[in-house]
Design an enzyme around this catalytic site. Structure first.
Site, PDB file in Angstrom:
ATOM      1  N   THR A   1      -0.914   8.372  -4.381  1.00 16.32           N
ATOM      2  CA  THR A   1      -1.196   7.472  -3.264  1.00 16.32           C
ATOM      3  C   THR A   1      -0.398   7.858  -2.027  1.00 16.32           C
ATOM      4  O   THR A   1       0.698   8.431  -2.136  1.00 16.32           O
ATOM      5  CB  THR A   1      -0.849   6.022  -3.647  1.00 16.32           C
TER       6      THR A   1
ATOM      7  N   TYR B   1       5.180  -0.964  -6.141  1.00 18.99           N
ATOM      8  CA  TYR B   1       4.009  -0.094  -6.333  1.00 18.99           C
ATOM      9  C   TYR B   1       4.294   1.318  -5.819  1.00 18.99           C
ATOM     10  O   TYR B   1       4.021   2.310  -6.513  1.00 18.99           O
ATOM     11  CB  TYR B   1       2.799  -0.676  -5.599  1.00 18.99           C
TER      12      TYR B   1
END
Length: 356
Positions: free
Chosen positions: A129, A172
């Site tokens: 990501t 995250y």
């Protein structure tokens, strides 16, 4: 679990990107193992779709990547592995950081170990990501009526490259960042053919978007339903959105070139030509659905970057990939899929094609 034909394993293969990727290989005649715990609402429909279209060449294995013993046999004769299973929402990671870590960090390490124990010969491509780069708060921005734009001309022209320092932010970002680094290190420490794609916002058919993850699909679903949409911050945040067909093409291209790119991470997004703000996307969706969209403003969310556009030149040069679908074409494609598959009973007027 030995087979006459070595399968491709798609970890998280019932998810949005995973099911599209699996479908592409199944249409090529490959045998595909779908390793998934079906925890995300709606993904069971994707698995049924794959089985319905491809029958016995789809091999579902319902297991959780947090359970190493349960997943080890899956990789015994794999010829390639795509790891896309994850806890994907920043908001969820803030509420449940241990679960987030166990899924994203520990789960990825389990997948790597399972592949290594199976002989380590299967190449592995990991879905990382852009959150590994943090909030990017130090970049000077120019603020316009509907978007933020970097004042730096190079960033405006190309976006952020892989040379940018890692700066994990939010649980995250930390869990995916840890996973990202483990994937790259297994190429160094164990000689495995591993690589990662640090993704921006991917959207398209088979996406069950929510307020916390998959915002393009979420906006379209809300617009088609006539629901109010919450805008966190001022809506001027910019992202380079990428259609899932282009994302699948990137994953496949990376696998084909794995011997040349192992141990490397590449940014994957739509690039400057597909950079849109939330406000611009909403305006386009309003035109496409011929429905007014009601919005309500809420506070900024942790880790929300004002601007992220991926510089994909390194990926293009390494594997010969580039995005083909423009963001307007892509959103229109997703609208059509949603109308056909989720709103088939509704009579939704289709407006004329919006001009650029």
């Amino acid at each position: 679990m030995r087979r006459e034909i070595a399968p491709i394993v798609v970890v998280g293969g019932s998810g949005f990107i995973g099911s599209n990727l699996a479908d592409s290989y199944l249409r090529d005649g490959e045998e595909v193992i779908i390793l998934d715990n079906l925890s995300r609402p709606g993904v069971d429909k994707n698995l049924r779709w794959l089985k319905g279209n491809h029958g016995d060449r789809v091999h579902p294995v319902l297991a959780d990547i947090r359970d190493l013993g349960a997943i080890e046999p899956v990789f015994s004769d794999a010829k390639a592995v795509f790891h896309l299973a994850a806890q994907t929402a920043v908001t969820t990671s803030l509420l449940h950081p241990i679960h987030d870590f166990e899924t994203n960090a520990r789960g990825t390490l389990n997948v790597l170990e399972a592949v290594r124990k199976a002989g380590g010969k299967a190449p592995l491509v990991f879905a990382s990501t852009n959150k590994v780069y943090g909030g990017i708060d130090e970049i000077a921005m120019a603020e316009f009526d509907d978007r933020y734009i970097p004042t730096d001309e190079v960033l405006r022209a190309h976006g952020f490259g892989e040379e940018r320092k890692l700066d994990f932010c939010t649980p995250y970002g930390c869990s995916k960042g840890v996973a990202d680094q483990y994937v790259l290190d297994y190429a160094k420490s164990y000689g495995m053919a591993t690589a990662a794609l640090r993704m921006s916002c991917i959207y398209g058919p088979r996406q069950f978007g929510t307020e916390d993850q998959g915002w393009v699909a979420h906006f379209l679903i809300c617009a088609l339903r006539g629901d109010r949409i919450s805008i966190y911050g001022d809506g001027k945040q910019v992202r380079d959105i990428l259609h899932v067909k282009d994302a699948v093409a990137a994953y496949r291209a990376l696998l084909r070139s794995i011997d040349d790119v192992k141990g490397k991470a590449f940014n994957l997004g739509g690039g400057p030509q597909n950079a849109v703000s939330i406000r611009i996307a909403l305006r386009e969706i309003e035109q496409m659905t011929a429905r007014p969209i009601e919005t309500v403003n809420a506070d900024w969310r942790a880790g929300d970057q004002l601007y992220f556009v991926a510089d994909t030149r390194a990926l293009q040069q390494a594997v010969g990939w580039k995005p083909e679908i423009t963001w307007r074409e892509g959103i229109r494609d997703l609208r059509d899929w949603l109308v056909e598959n989720r709103f088939a009973a509704a009579r939704i007027r289709q407006p004329r094609r919006a001009t650029a």
